[in-house]
Every structure is written in structure tokens, then in C-alpha cells.
Design an enzyme around this catalytic site. Structure first.
Site, PDB file in Angstrom:
ATOM      1  N   GLY A 178     -72.576 -15.776  -0.626  1.00 49.91           N
ATOM      2  CA  GLY A 178     -72.496 -17.178  -1.001  1.00 49.91           C
ATOM      3  C   GLY A 178     -73.650 -17.690  -1.828  1.00 49.91           C
ATOM      4  O   GLY A 178     -73.775 -18.894  -2.049  1.00 49.91           O
ATOM      5  N   SER A 188     -70.993 -12.192  -3.084  1.00 46.75           N
ATOM      6  CA  SER A 188     -70.904 -12.800  -4.415  1.00 46.75           C
ATOM      7  C   SER A 188     -70.163 -11.903  -5.413  1.00 46.75           C
ATOM      8  O   SER A 188     -70.582 -11.735  -6.557  1.00 46.75           O
ATOM      9  CB  SER A 188     -72.298 -13.165  -4.938  1.00 46.75           C
ATOM     10  OG  SER A 188     -72.896 -14.144  -4.104  1.00 46.75           O
ATOM     11  N   GLY A 220     -65.427 -13.478  -0.479  1.00 44.92           N
ATOM     12  CA  GLY A 220     -65.500 -14.771   0.182  1.00 44.92           C
ATOM     13  C   GLY A 220     -65.023 -15.896  -0.713  1.00 44.92           C
ATOM     14  O   GLY A 220     -63.830 -16.120  -0.895  1.00 44.92           O
ATOM     15  N   GLY A 221     -65.964 -16.618  -1.317  1.00 45.35           N
ATOM     16  CA  GLY A 221     -65.632 -17.799  -2.114  1.00 45.35           C
ATOM     17  C   GLY A 221     -64.627 -17.541  -3.216  1.00 45.35           C
ATOM     18  O   GLY A 221     -63.731 -18.371  -3.468  1.00 45.35           O
ATOM     19  N   HIS A 238     -69.072 -10.275  11.246  1.00 47.74           N
ATOM     20  CA  HIS A 238     -69.565 -10.903  10.011  1.00 47.74           C
ATOM     21  C   HIS A 238     -70.917 -11.560  10.283  1.00 47.74           C
ATOM     22  O   HIS A 238     -71.174 -12.053  11.386  1.00 47.74           O
ATOM     23  CB  HIS A 238     -68.560 -11.943   9.516  1.00 47.74           C
ATOM     24  CG  HIS A 238     -68.814 -12.409   8.119  1.00 47.74           C
ATOM     25  ND1 HIS A 238     -69.796 -13.320   7.814  1.00 47.74           N
ATOM     26  CD2 HIS A 238     -68.209 -12.089   6.946  1.00 47.74           C
ATOM     27  CE1 HIS A 238     -69.790 -13.548   6.511  1.00 47.74           C
ATOM     28  NE2 HIS A 238     -68.836 -12.806   5.955  1.00 47.74           N
ATOM     29  N   GLU A 272     -72.334  -6.005   3.597  1.00 47.67           N
ATOM     30  CA  GLU A 272     -72.558  -7.336   3.037  1.00 47.67           C
ATOM     31  C   GLU A 272     -74.025  -7.721   3.213  1.00 47.67           C
ATOM     32  O   GLU A 272     -74.414  -8.246   4.268  1.00 47.67           O
ATOM     33  CB  GLU A 272     -71.666  -8.363   3.736  1.00 47.67           C
ATOM     34  CG  GLU A 272     -70.188  -8.223   3.429  1.00 47.67           C
ATOM     35  CD  GLU A 272     -69.454  -9.540   3.669  1.00 47.67           C
ATOM     36  OE1 GLU A 272     -68.757  -9.988   2.762  1.00 47.67           O
ATOM     37  OE2 GLU A 272     -69.604 -10.113   4.757  1.00 47.67           O
ATOM     38  N   ASN A 276     -61.521 -13.276   2.365  1.00 46.53           N
ATOM     39  CA  ASN A 276     -61.906 -13.996   3.577  1.00 46.53           C
ATOM     40  C   ASN A 276     -62.006 -15.483   3.255  1.00 46.53           C
ATOM     41  O   ASN A 276     -62.974 -15.929   2.637  1.00 46.53           O
ATOM     42  CB  ASN A 276     -63.245 -13.450   4.085  1.00 46.53           C
ATOM     43  CG  ASN A 276     -63.761 -14.194   5.306  1.00 46.53           C
ATOM     44  OD1 ASN A 276     -63.021 -14.937   5.954  1.00 46.53           O
ATOM     45  ND2 ASN A 276     -65.029 -13.997   5.628  1.00 46.53           N
ATOM     46  N   GLU A 295     -72.098 -14.288   9.543  1.00 49.95           N
ATOM     47  CA  GLU A 295     -72.002 -15.686   9.975  1.00 49.95           C
ATOM     48  C   GLU A 295     -71.670 -15.773  11.460  1.00 49.95           C
ATOM     49  O   GLU A 295     -72.131 -16.685  12.154  1.00 49.95           O
ATOM     50  CB  GLU A 295     -70.964 -16.418   9.118  1.00 49.95           C
ATOM     51  CG  GLU A 295     -71.430 -16.585   7.679  1.00 49.95           C
ATOM     52  CD  GLU A 295     -70.320 -16.805   6.683  1.00 49.95           C
ATOM     53  OE1 GLU A 295     -70.625 -16.900   5.480  1.00 49.95           O
ATOM     54  OE2 GLU A 295     -69.136 -16.872   7.088  1.00 49.95           O
ATOM     55  N   LYS A 317     -62.556 -17.869   5.241  1.00 45.05           N
ATOM     56  CA  LYS A 317     -63.514 -18.551   6.117  1.00 45.05           C
ATOM     57  C   LYS A 317     -62.893 -19.871   6.611  1.00 45.05           C
ATOM     58  O   LYS A 317     -61.685 -19.931   6.829  1.00 45.05           O
ATOM     59  CB  LYS A 317     -64.851 -18.748   5.409  1.00 45.05           C
ATOM     60  CG  LYS A 317     -65.439 -17.418   4.909  1.00 45.05           C
ATOM     61  CD  LYS A 317     -66.864 -17.530   4.428  1.00 45.05           C
ATOM     62  CE  LYS A 317     -67.356 -16.176   3.928  1.00 45.05           C
ATOM     63  NZ  LYS A 317     -68.775 -16.233   3.499  1.00 45.05           N
TER      64      LYS A 317
END
Length: 248
Positions: free
Chosen positions: A173, A213, A234-235, A94, A167, A9, A96, A11
Site C-alpha cells: 500500500g 504495490s 491489493g489496491g 496477512h 509481501e 485481495n 495486517e 480487503k
């Protein structure tokens, strides 16, 4: 045996050219023999990345969708628009989206239904805050999120296309991942909830991801858990770490 599925993802990161360059760099290094791999870039990049992934086993995913087919919904994107650029997966609910854009369980359910109409696979995100976990109400919250997301959806659609991504919000994150035993415990609980809603056979077909993470140092331990069928990254999906996670 459920095949693992690892989704990246992006983002709100990477311009079209940057996403193109990055995926061009990594796509031939990703082993898709044992794992289904999905890339979810931003909406502006979907068409370009669709062309780039054509002829590969890497699938295209979207980060969101609206639940109406068309109309005066400024800034929104329909499922038909996603299907037109060969999107096969779509992230829904999600944390967010829930936090910053006030998406409710009812909205998530509407989106899941619309996505399934087009035979796209929704990646339905569920998760709790640290406060909820500390209060001991995390199982109750997750069960309710799943029940609401799958409300009035038949077992054939769930068996064929639905993916659940657990999640924990406190791990997204932050660099702090849920311990594998915690993650697997919740993923098993999610499978049991699906079994109660439908049947054990249906539950055993649904793939359940963990997200929060995920990195090369913990991917193998997480992915070898009995009830974790993949990861939503994610990241780490924005770096070469994604290759390492997929090729764990």
C-alpha cells in the site's frame, strides 16, 4: 511448470453490490487460460460473488478464517462455512492480521492446518518490515515464519495445496514495490527453505507469489522472474488495473 496464480485481495472495500458490479464488469475480460485467477472479497460478499463466478474459471477466495469448527466465537467464520459457498483459497497470516489483530505464527499454523483439512488452498503470507530488512535479519525472519506456518504439516498437503505469498510490509500500500531482483531473491530463498523442510521436489511444486504495490507497470517484470509464480494484489485489484495485471 508451475502455473501462475494471481489473487485479488479486496480487503475491507466494496459493498456486496459494488463488488458484484465490478466483477461483472471485468470477469469476461480476464484471460484464465494461462493464469489461475482468484478473487477475495469481504465476507459479506462471498455468497453473492460465489454465484457470480459460477461457470467461470475464476476462483473464490476468503481473506481470513478461524481454526475451530464451531462454537462461541463471536464474529468468526469456520472453514466449513467457507467451503459451503465454494471458497477454494484462503489468505492466512496477512501482515495486517498480524499487526492489527495480534495473529501469531502459532495461530497462522492452526489456521493452515484447518484449511488443509477441507482441501482448501491456504495463501500463507510472510514478510518483513523495513527495519528488519535494514538490519539484515529479513531472511532469518522469513525462514522462521515459514517453518512455524508449516509446522507438523505433511509434504503431500504442502505439495498439493500450499501457496506462499511474500509481501514485504514496507511495500504494501505504499506505492513502492520491491525491485524484481529483491522479490525473486526472497522467493527463491523461500523455495530453498521449503526444500530443507521437505524435499526439492516438494519445493518445486509450491507456488510462491509476490505482493506489495503490484501494478500494470511492474507486473510483467515481476511475473517473469524465475521463482515468482504469481502475485497477491491489493489496491490494484479494485480497479481495471487488475485486468491488466492478469493479462500481462
Amino acid at each position: 511448470m508451475r502455473k501462475k496464480i494471481i489473487a485479488g485481495n479486496f480487503k475491507m472495500n466494496y459493498s456486496v453490490n459494488r463488488a458484484d458490479n465490478f466483477i461483472s464488469e471485468i470477469k469476461d475480460r480476464i484471460n484464465t487460460d494461462e493464469v489461475d485467477v482468484v478473487i477475495c472479497p469481504n465476507f459479506v460478499a462471498l455468497d453473492r460473488i460465489s454465484e457470480l463466478l459460477d461457470g467461470t474459471n475464476i476462483k473464490l477466495g476468503a481473506q481470513n478464517v478461524y481454526f475451530e469448527d464451531s462454537g462461541a466465537y463471536t464474529g468468526e467464520t469456520s472453514v466449513d462455512m467457507l467451503a459451503a459457498v465454494n471458497v477454494k483459497y484462503c489468505i492466512v497470516g496477512h501482515s495486517e492480521r498480524r499487526k492489527y489483530f495480534n495473529e501469531t505464527d502459532e495461530i497462522v499454523n492452526k489456521k493452515v492446518k484447518k484449511i488443509l483439512e477441507k482441501d482448501i488452498s491456504p495463501i500463507i503470507c510472510v514478510g518483513e518490515t523495513l527495519e528488519v530488512r535494514d538490519s539484515g535479519k529479513h531472511f532469518e525472519l522469513i525462514e522462521n515464519q515459514i517453518k512455524e506456518a508449516l509446522k507438523n504439516i505433511d509434504k503431500e498437503a504442502v505439495s498439493r495445496n500450499v501457496i506462499i505469498a511474500y509481501e514485504p510490509i514496507w511495500a504494501i500500500g505504499t506505492g513502492v514495490s520491491a525491485a524484481s531482483v529483491q522479490a525473486n531473491e526472497m522467493c527463491k530463498f523461500i523455495r530453498d527453505v521449503i526444500a530443507k523442510l521437505y524435499t526439492r521436489k516438494v519445493a518445486d511444486l509450491v507456488r510462491i507469489q509476490y505482493g506489495g504495490s503490484v501494478k500494470p507497470s511492474n507486473a510483467k517484470e515481476i511475473l517473469e522472474c524465475s521463482d515468482i509464480d504469481g502475485t497477491l494484489v491489493g489496491g490494484a485489484s479494485l480497479t481495471n488495473d487488475f485486468v491488466a495485471i492478469v493479462n500481462y
